[in-house]
Motif scaffolding. Sequence first.
Motif, mmCIF file in Angstrom:
data_model
loop_
_atom_site.group_PDB
_atom_site.id
_atom_site.type_symbol
_atom_site.label_atom_id
_atom_site.label_comp_id
_atom_site.label_asym_id
_atom_site.label_seq_id
_atom_site.Cartn_x
_atom_site.Cartn_y
_atom_site.Cartn_z
ATOM 1 N N LYS A 13 0.936 -1.382 0.084
ATOM 2 C CA LYS A 13 0.016 -0.125 -0.285
ATOM 3 C C LYS A 13 0.764 0.940 -0.193
ATOM 4 O O LYS A 13 0.661 2.241 -0.318
ATOM 5 N N ARG A 58 -3.789 -0.747 -8.684
ATOM 6 C CA ARG A 58 -4.402 0.628 -8.838
ATOM 7 C C ARG A 58 -5.001 1.154 -7.496
ATOM 8 O O ARG A 58 -5.107 2.015 -6.663
ATOM 9 N N ALA A 59 -5.721 0.361 -6.585
ATOM 10 C CA ALA A 59 -6.925 0.730 -5.783
ATOM 11 C C ALA A 59 -6.031 0.266 -4.379
ATOM 12 O O ALA A 59 -6.556 0.058 -3.479
ATOM 13 N N PRO A 61 -4.037 1.682 -2.331
ATOM 14 C CA PRO A 61 -3.434 2.358 -1.654
ATOM 15 C C PRO A 61 -5.173 2.766 -0.574
ATOM 16 O O PRO A 61 -5.401 3.620 -0.132
ATOM 17 N N ASN A 62 -6.276 2.259 -1.308
ATOM 18 C CA ASN A 62 -7.459 2.970 -0.975
ATOM 19 C C ASN A 62 -7.993 1.623 -0.035
ATOM 20 O O ASN A 62 -9.138 2.657 1.022
ATOM 21 N N ARG A 64 -8.455 0.343 3.149
ATOM 22 C CA ARG A 64 -9.605 0.455 3.954
ATOM 23 C C ARG A 64 -8.499 0.143 5.980
ATOM 24 O O ARG A 64 -7.422 -0.233 6.319
ATOM 25 N N TRP A 72 -11.654 -8.641 -0.487
ATOM 26 C CA TRP A 72 -11.419 -7.684 -1.166
ATOM 27 C C TRP A 72 -10.927 -7.760 -2.496
ATOM 28 O O TRP A 72 -11.637 -7.942 -3.923
#
Length: 194
Positions: A13, A58-59, A61-62, A64, A72
């Motif tokens: 991340k 791409r996703a 880092p988002n 949580r 996920w």
Amino acid sequence: MEPDDLKLIRDAKQGDAQAFTNLIRSYQNFAYKTVLGVLNNASDADDALQETFIKVHRALPNLRDERTFPSWLARIATRTALDLVRSRAHARTSYDDEIDRHTFVDPGPQVDLRLDLQQALGRLSPEHRTVLVLREVQGFDYAAIADILHIPLGTVRSRLFNARAQLRSQLESDGASENAGRSTKGNKGGARDD
């Protein structure tokens, strides 16, 4: 989830390329089984797997909560595979050319059962294959499957019940056809061996 996985996810991340590579290696088989189960074709599954990890990169880092990474990832893999099904109206439904490369059942003395199972899975709709793979292959509980697919819990239960019933029926039907073929081969001219 292993503490090492959590560290890998946190490092990835933060942009650590080696951590992301190790994370892919760690979860590649998991994601592949998911997309293969939905697509029922190894070539398409390879494409979906590549697209899945591009989306994950791409996703990530988002994300949580790192502890939710498996569900996920399964959500991304499933949606990517279903998008591919929708975009390829001519999707193939046979595992025949891929049986030796990718299986849902460990190879062993029950090769005929494996072939029958894979062929029966191939006859299920993508929606039914998806819930079956998420539950039986990946081990997600019903609530997690509902979350991954964004469908009500009752729909998960219904699809899973129907998928199992269809699979059982197809396997029984295939077994009955095979047994009928054996009895006519061993009984030439229709004469009984009483």
